[in-house]
Design an enzyme around this catalytic site. Structure first.
Site, PDB file in Angstrom:
ATOM      1  N   ALA A  60       0.820  -1.363  -0.043  1.00 25.80           N
ATOM      2  CA  ALA A  60       0.265  -0.209  -0.117  1.00 25.80           C
ATOM      3  C   ALA A  60       0.870   1.181  -0.329  1.00 25.80           C
ATOM      4  O   ALA A  60       0.423   2.442  -0.352  1.00 25.80           O
ATOM      5  CB  ALA A  60      -0.903   0.097   0.660  1.00 25.80           C
ATOM      6  N   ARG A 100       3.063   2.229 -12.392  1.00 31.35           N
ATOM      7  CA  ARG A 100       3.236  -0.174 -11.995  1.00 31.35           C
ATOM      8  C   ARG A 100       2.037   0.167 -12.183  1.00 31.35           C
ATOM      9  O   ARG A 100       0.576   0.221 -11.471  1.00 31.35           O
ATOM     10  CB  ARG A 100       3.262  -0.250 -10.696  1.00 31.35           C
ATOM     11  N   GLN A 200       9.953  -9.856   0.330  1.00 35.89           N
ATOM     12  CA  GLN A 200       8.955  -8.814   1.466  1.00 35.89           C
ATOM     13  C   GLN A 200       8.480  -9.508   2.964  1.00 35.89           C
ATOM     14  O   GLN A 200       8.498  -8.494   3.810  1.00 35.89           O
ATOM     15  CB  GLN A 200       7.734  -8.256   0.724  1.00 35.89           C
ATOM     16  N   ASP A 241      -3.584  -6.939  -4.636  1.00 37.22           N
ATOM     17  CA  ASP A 241      -2.816  -5.760  -5.681  1.00 37.22           C
ATOM     18  C   ASP A 241      -4.659  -4.949  -6.190  1.00 37.22           C
ATOM     19  O   ASP A 241      -4.603  -4.454  -6.378  1.00 37.22           O
ATOM     20  CB  ASP A 241      -2.422  -6.249  -6.138  1.00 37.22           C
ATOM     21  N   ASN A 251      -2.644 -11.190  -6.159  1.00 36.79           N
ATOM     22  CA  ASN A 251      -1.853 -10.426  -5.430  1.00 36.79           C
ATOM     23  C   ASN A 251      -0.257 -11.569  -5.953  1.00 36.79           C
ATOM     24  O   ASN A 251      -0.107 -11.700  -6.908  1.00 36.79           O
ATOM     25  CB  ASN A 251      -2.268 -11.631  -3.615  1.00 36.79           C
ATOM     26  N   LYS A 252       1.049 -10.930  -4.968  1.00 35.24           N
ATOM     27  CA  LYS A 252       1.915 -11.580  -5.111  1.00 35.24           C
ATOM     28  C   LYS A 252       2.240 -12.862  -5.744  1.00 35.24           C
ATOM     29  O   LYS A 252       1.283 -13.658  -4.885  1.00 35.24           O
ATOM     30  CB  LYS A 252       2.930 -11.538  -3.893  1.00 35.24           C
TER      31      LYS A 252
END
Length: 343
Positions: A60, A100, A200, A241, A251-252
């Site tokens: 975020a 992005r 992360q 995301d 998502n990742k």
């Protein structure tokens, strides 16, 4: 303003995410945190956009950085005519929101509001950069408060005693779900998938959980099946995301395979976030492909022979049949019934 970041970890404090002051934006460099605590200083809004592209901040973080970047853009053009300022800010809004591609739709909402704030400031004879800054600060505070509601519904799903697995770094929801779990005196341990290639989970989520006083364990991305088979995980949660209205969670990369394992082992998976009106179905989502060379190294140390190629999709897509529920600020919804959120 009562700040909603009170009692959260260091990297979730507003000043340590992204902050505008005196013609520059400072952004905590999450690429090297927590080994080093350094800030990237941006003196032009294009540098803020580049920092977002380069993953100086992620999860975020870019949403706050974009607002602060708009304040910086307003500072850059403050000596131009009114029409020139507005045109300048329109271009800046595009640059920042498209740093992005996967999150461009959400970012456009943020930069549009900042632009509208500038219009009002110019009409009322106020400083545009300060008006955008104060607007951005209020927006992030309201977001933390809103996500605090998400955290309450999510923690309802936590066992009173057990281990919660996370993926990547869910930013605010991580800090607020842990704060809520502590308020309820839940005996929760946190397991973080390391989340290559930026790590992360290992660097950011684990740091936040540890800062907030939780027992934290990091596992490599290929240990999840082992941990689940041996009863080491009770629930899996991730942020998103993007969440399309047809129930797909973006998502990742790696989230999809963990969701498959959850289905196999009978472990619930709850994704957190607000369904995206801009994504009626998953076909409207663009998956960002990043430089494959980055997977050939670990924290700057090359791990593969020269000449070997790498593949690096930033995100993957988890279909609705693998999602136990989408946790929002209004409650928990079936992934098959997300339109109801807006009704």
């Amino acid at each position: 303003m009562i700040r909603a970041d009170k009692d959260l970890a260091f990297m979730l404090q507003y000043e340590n995410v992204a902050w505008y002051e005196e013609g520059k934006v400072s952004i905590l460099d999450r690429r090297i945190y927590p080994t080093k605590v350094e800030f990237v200083i941006c003196k032009h809004h294009s540098e803020v956009a580049q920092a977002i592209t380069d993953m100086v901040t992620q999860s975020a973080g870019p949403y706050l950085a974009a607002g602060m970047g708009m304040a910086l853009a307003a500072y850059e053009c403050k000596n131009m005519s009114k029409n020139e300022q507005l045109e300048y800010l329109k271009k800046a809004a595009y640059t920042l929101s498209h740093a992005r591609p996967t999150t461009a739709a959400r970012m456009e909402i943020i930069t549009k509001k900042c632009y509208e704030e500038a219009v009002q400031a110019l009409e009322n004879g106020k400083e545009t950069d300060q008006s955008i800054f104060l607007h951005t600060l209020e927006e992030i505070n309201n977001k933390y408060l809103r996500i605090g509601e998400v955290a309450k519904y999510l923690v309802d799903m936590f066992p009173d005693k057990g281990t919660v697995l996370t993926q990547c770094f869910g930013e605010t929801i991580v800090g607020l779900m842990l704060k809520e779990a502590k308020l309820r005196k839940k005996d929760i341990k946190i397991m973080c998938a390391e989340t290559r290639p930026y790590f992360q989970g290992a660097r950011l989520t684990a740091s936040v959980a540890y800062d907030q006083g939780f027992d934290v364990t990091v596992v490599t991305d290929n240990m999840i099946a082992y941990a689940m088979k041996n009863g080491l995980i009770d629930l899996f949660t991730s942020a998103a995301d993007a969440i399309s209205l047809d129930g797909h969670v973006v998502n990742k990369v790696g989230t999809y395979q963990i969701a498959i394992l959850c289905k196999h082992f009978g472990i619930p998976y709850f994704a957190t976030g607000i369904p995206d009106k801009s994504h009626e179905d998953i076909n409207s989502v663009h998956i960002e492909m990043r430089d494959g060379d980055f997977v050939l190294q670990a924290m700057g140390v090359r791990t593969a022979m020269e000449g070997v190629k790498g593949l690096y999709p930033s995100f993957d897509i988890t279909p609705p049949e693998l999602v136990s529920g989408i946790v929002t600020n209004k409650g928990i919804y079936s992934a098959y019934d997300l339109n109801r959120y807006y009704k």
